[in-house]
Design a protein around this motif. Structure first.
Motif, PDB file in Angstrom:
ATOM      1  N   PRO A 232      33.567   2.484 126.642  1.00 41.79           N
ATOM      2  CA  PRO A 232      33.631   2.770 125.196  1.00 41.79           C
ATOM      3  C   PRO A 232      33.145   4.162 124.796  1.00 41.79           C
ATOM      4  N   ALA A 233      32.313   4.804 125.618  1.00 42.63           N
ATOM      5  CA  ALA A 233      31.835   6.143 125.232  1.00 42.63           C
ATOM      6  C   ALA A 233      32.928   7.196 125.350  1.00 42.63           C
ATOM      7  N   ILE A 234      33.901   6.957 126.226  1.00 40.23           N
ATOM      8  CA  ILE A 234      34.954   7.964 126.461  1.00 40.23           C
ATOM      9  C   ILE A 234      35.925   7.979 125.283  1.00 40.23           C
ATOM     10  N   GLN A 235      36.220   9.177 124.792  1.00 35.38           N
ATOM     11  CA  GLN A 235      37.054   9.304 123.585  1.00 35.38           C
ATOM     12  C   GLN A 235      38.405   9.967 123.850  1.00 35.38           C
ATOM     13  N   ALA A 236      38.598  10.522 125.027  1.00 38.41           N
ATOM     14  CA  ALA A 236      39.900  11.115 125.382  1.00 38.41           C
ATOM     15  C   ALA A 236      39.917  11.311 126.896  1.00 38.41           C
ATOM     16  N   VAL A 237      41.141  11.423 127.441  1.00 35.08           N
ATOM     17  CA  VAL A 237      41.294  11.565 128.894  1.00 35.08           C
ATOM     18  C   VAL A 237      42.231  12.735 129.185  1.00 35.08           C
ATOM     19  N   GLY A 238      41.847  13.568 130.154  1.00 32.64           N
ATOM     20  CA  GLY A 238      42.738  14.607 130.675  1.00 32.64           C
ATOM     21  C   GLY A 238      43.114  14.242 132.100  1.00 32.64           C
ATOM     22  N   PHE A 239      44.393  14.307 132.430  1.00 29.42           N
ATOM     23  CA  PHE A 239      44.867  13.849 133.753  1.00 29.42           C
ATOM     24  C   PHE A 239      45.995  14.754 134.210  1.00 29.42           C
ATOM     25  N   THR A 240      46.035  15.064 135.500  1.00 27.40           N
ATOM     26  CA  THR A 240      47.217  15.689 136.113  1.00 27.40           C
ATOM     27  C   THR A 240      47.499  14.947 137.405  1.00 27.40           C
ATOM     28  N   GLY A 241      48.729  14.493 137.590  1.00 29.62           N
ATOM     29  CA  GLY A 241      49.062  13.772 138.816  1.00 29.62           C
ATOM     30  C   GLY A 241      50.402  13.090 138.681  1.00 29.62           C
ATOM     31  N   SER A 242      50.498  11.912 139.267  1.00 24.55           N
ATOM     32  CA  SER A 242      51.795  11.227 139.313  1.00 24.55           C
ATOM     33  C   SER A 242      52.107  10.524 137.997  1.00 24.55           C
ATOM     34  N   ARG A 243      53.381  10.222 137.802  1.00 23.58           N
ATOM     35  CA  ARG A 243      53.790   9.503 136.603  1.00 23.58           C
ATOM     36  C   ARG A 243      53.165   8.102 136.614  1.00 23.58           C
TER      37      ARG A 243
END
Ligand code: NAP
Length: 524
Positions: A232-243
């Motif tokens: 719940p503390a996480i407010q956004a995610v950045g990701f690079t990788g596979s679909r």
């Protein structure tokens, strides 16, 4: 600096006891020391709680402190010297010069965000003065600024162990926005991640910031990443990788009691439109440039040109012959991981079933190697087989031959979202390019002319994004200054007394920001 195999949770080094992981040298086909202790939900929870506890202090620290923190990370990464490069080489099989370039890019990226933080335009400070005498109703005093969204989770990419990893673009832009960051270490470069993580951890301490500003967690399998996105503390995610990986995280984020955005950069085939005038004028040079771009870094770039689209004529035939001859001279190279090499081999095998392979690279004994492969199809076949437009991560590409301009436009319209689209053109191609441009604007985040898409500048005007499936959210970029927008949200303050107003919105503009005041932009 010594790699210990620990996680970095706030200011502590924590030994995970849920699993043992090892980094792997794909070129030597051998495990690397030391063993890493993998953690789980408990360590993720600790890192996220610390991030939440750090958030208010970190976001309220002076902008100068934030900028100097970013610069301290850059300095600490540089100070790792050859230790970092050698470890990254062992874990990725990427050559020294490439990794030195990537380190320079990473450090430059951190410095770009430091100057962005100081300049403050990203705050979007906007003031609409009260109009107490307005009829029929008075207008309130309205002031807007952007604030950071909260702690951000970052998943680095396998193919950029520095520039898209622990202190890469996602982390740098989240820190610049004022967000604490919890990074999930990529299993393909555990040691590189720890070294860079320690550089960030030291910068946090030396800058006097709260320890939860940064954590690095390590785990076996998907469970740790799932727990991170679900926290719940996480407010956004950045990701690079596979679909597949990106969509799995989007799904978890959407199903949370409080859903959050996931900025996933996933897959793209980066179409190149080789227009007739360009092929007539310099088809041979273009063919060489194309194959260099396809095979650069063993094709392990998200901007790899996986598709060339041309009009049937003798110049295209020559281009195809030259490209085939060029790829035959490219040899098998070691890929980043055995898994990526196996996925490439499988992808090429499937492509053999749906398109004509016209040339293959030279075989060598490289372990986890990828053999370059070039295909050609008619536009009719291409349109009938959607799998030909799917990304195969590695040194392969398809040339699509169109009967006429209308068919080329049809192919362009049928494409999925892309990171890039390229026009190879001369002056006499302008009319066709003008027809393609509005179609390509709707498909891609970056449109380039007379170059190849590999190579993404880190600057103010760069866009490394695009409609799905290039990314899960086309409204921003993961490279360049605008990446900060992903981790900000606007807040409007209505009729707040001066004593409560944020500095950025105070009457006397103490931060000397450029602000939009009653519709006028300036240092007002
Ligand atoms: P990946 O498999 O998507 O993994 C990226 C990160 O996300 C890793 O840390 C991975 O951790 C995590 N992850 C993946 N699926 C997850 C899930 N379901 N739940 C939680 N965490 C998850 O990408 P990769 O390892 O970089 O490369 C694999 C393939 O991705 C390549 O063959 C290529 O096709 C593609 N790729 C594309 C790009 C691009 O920019 N277009 C770049 C790199 C790779 P774990 O592995 O520990 O679960």
């Amino acid at each position: 600096m010594k790699i210990t195999g620990d996680m970095l949770i706030g200011a502590s080094a924590v030994r995970g006891t849920d699993a043992t992981l090892r980094a792997f040298d794909p070129a030597r086909n051998a495990d690397l020391e030391p063993a890493f202790g993998g953690g789980g939900a408990a360590e993720v929870a600790r890192a996220c709680e610390l991030a939440e506890a750090a958030f208010d202090d970190y976001r309220h620290a002076p902008l100068e402190t934030r900028a100097q923190f970013l610069e301290a990370i850059a300095d600490n990464i540089t100070a790792l010297g050859d230790t970092l490069i050698e470890r990254a080489m062992a874990e990725s099989a990427l050559p020294k010069a490439r990794l030195e370039g990537e380190r320079a890019r990473t450090v430059g990226q951190l410095r770009l965000f430091a100057s962005l933080v100081r300049e403050g335009r990203w705050l979007c400070a906007t003031l609409d003065s009260a109009q107490p005498d307005r009829k029929p109703l008075p207008r309130s005093d309205l002031r807007l600024q952007k604030i950071p969204v909260g702690p951000v989770a970052v998943f680095g990419a396998s193919n950029f162990p520095l520039a898209f990893s622990v202190a890469g673009g996602d982390t740098a832009s989240a820190f610049a926005a004022g967000c604490p960051v919890v990074v999930k270490s990529h299993p393909a470069h555990l040691g590189t991640s720890e070294l860079v993580g320690r550089a960030v951890q030291k910068a946090v301490a030396d800058s006097g910031l709260p320890e939860g500003t940064f954590s690095l967690v390590v785990g076996a399998g998907n469970a740790i990443g799932e727990a991170l996105v679900a926290h719940p503390a996480i407010q956004a995610v950045g990701f690079t990788g596979s679909r597949r990986g990106g969509l799995a995280l989007v799904d978890i984020a959407a199903k949370r009691p409080v859903p959050i955005p996931v900025f996933a950069e996933m897959s793209s085939v980066n179409p190149v439109f080789a227009l007739p005038g360009a092929l007539a004028a310099r088809g041979d040079t273009l063919a060489a440039g194309y194959i260099d771009s396809v095979t650069l870094g063993v094709g392990q770039f998200c901007t790899n040109p996986g598709l060339v689209i041309g009009l049937a004529d003798p110049d295209l035939d020559d281009f195809i012959d030259n490209a085939a001859a060029a790829i035959e001279k490219k040899s098998t190279q070691t890929m980043l991981t055995a898994g990526i090499a196996a996925a490439y081999e499988d992808g090429v095998k499937q492509r053999d079933a749906s398109a004509k392979r016209i040339a293959t690279g030279e075989k060598s004994e490289a372990s986890s190697g990828a053999l370059p492969a070039l295909y050609r199809v008619s536009a009719e076949e291409f349109l009938a087989k959607p799998q030909l437009a799917e990304e195969i991560f590695g040194p392969t590409s398809v040339i699509v031959i169109c009967r006429d301009e209308d068919e080329m436009i049809l192919v362009a319209r049928g494409l999925e979202g892309q990171l890039t689209a390229t026009l190879l053109m001369e002056q006499d191609d302008v009319e066709l390019a003008r027809r393609l441009l509005p179609v390509l604007e709707r498909k891609a985040g970056r449109i380039l002319a007379n170059g190849f898409p590999t190579g993404v500048e880190v600057s103010y005007a760069m866009v490394h994004g695009g409609p799905y499936p290039a990314t899960s959210d086309s409204r921003s970029t993961s490279v360049g200054a605008m990446a900060i927008e992903r981790f900000l949200r606007p807040v409007c303050y209505q009729d707040l007394p001066a004593a409560l107003l944020p500095e950025a919105l105070a009457d006397d503009n103490p931060l000397s920001l450029w602000r939009l005041r009653d519709g006028q932009l300036g240092p007002n």
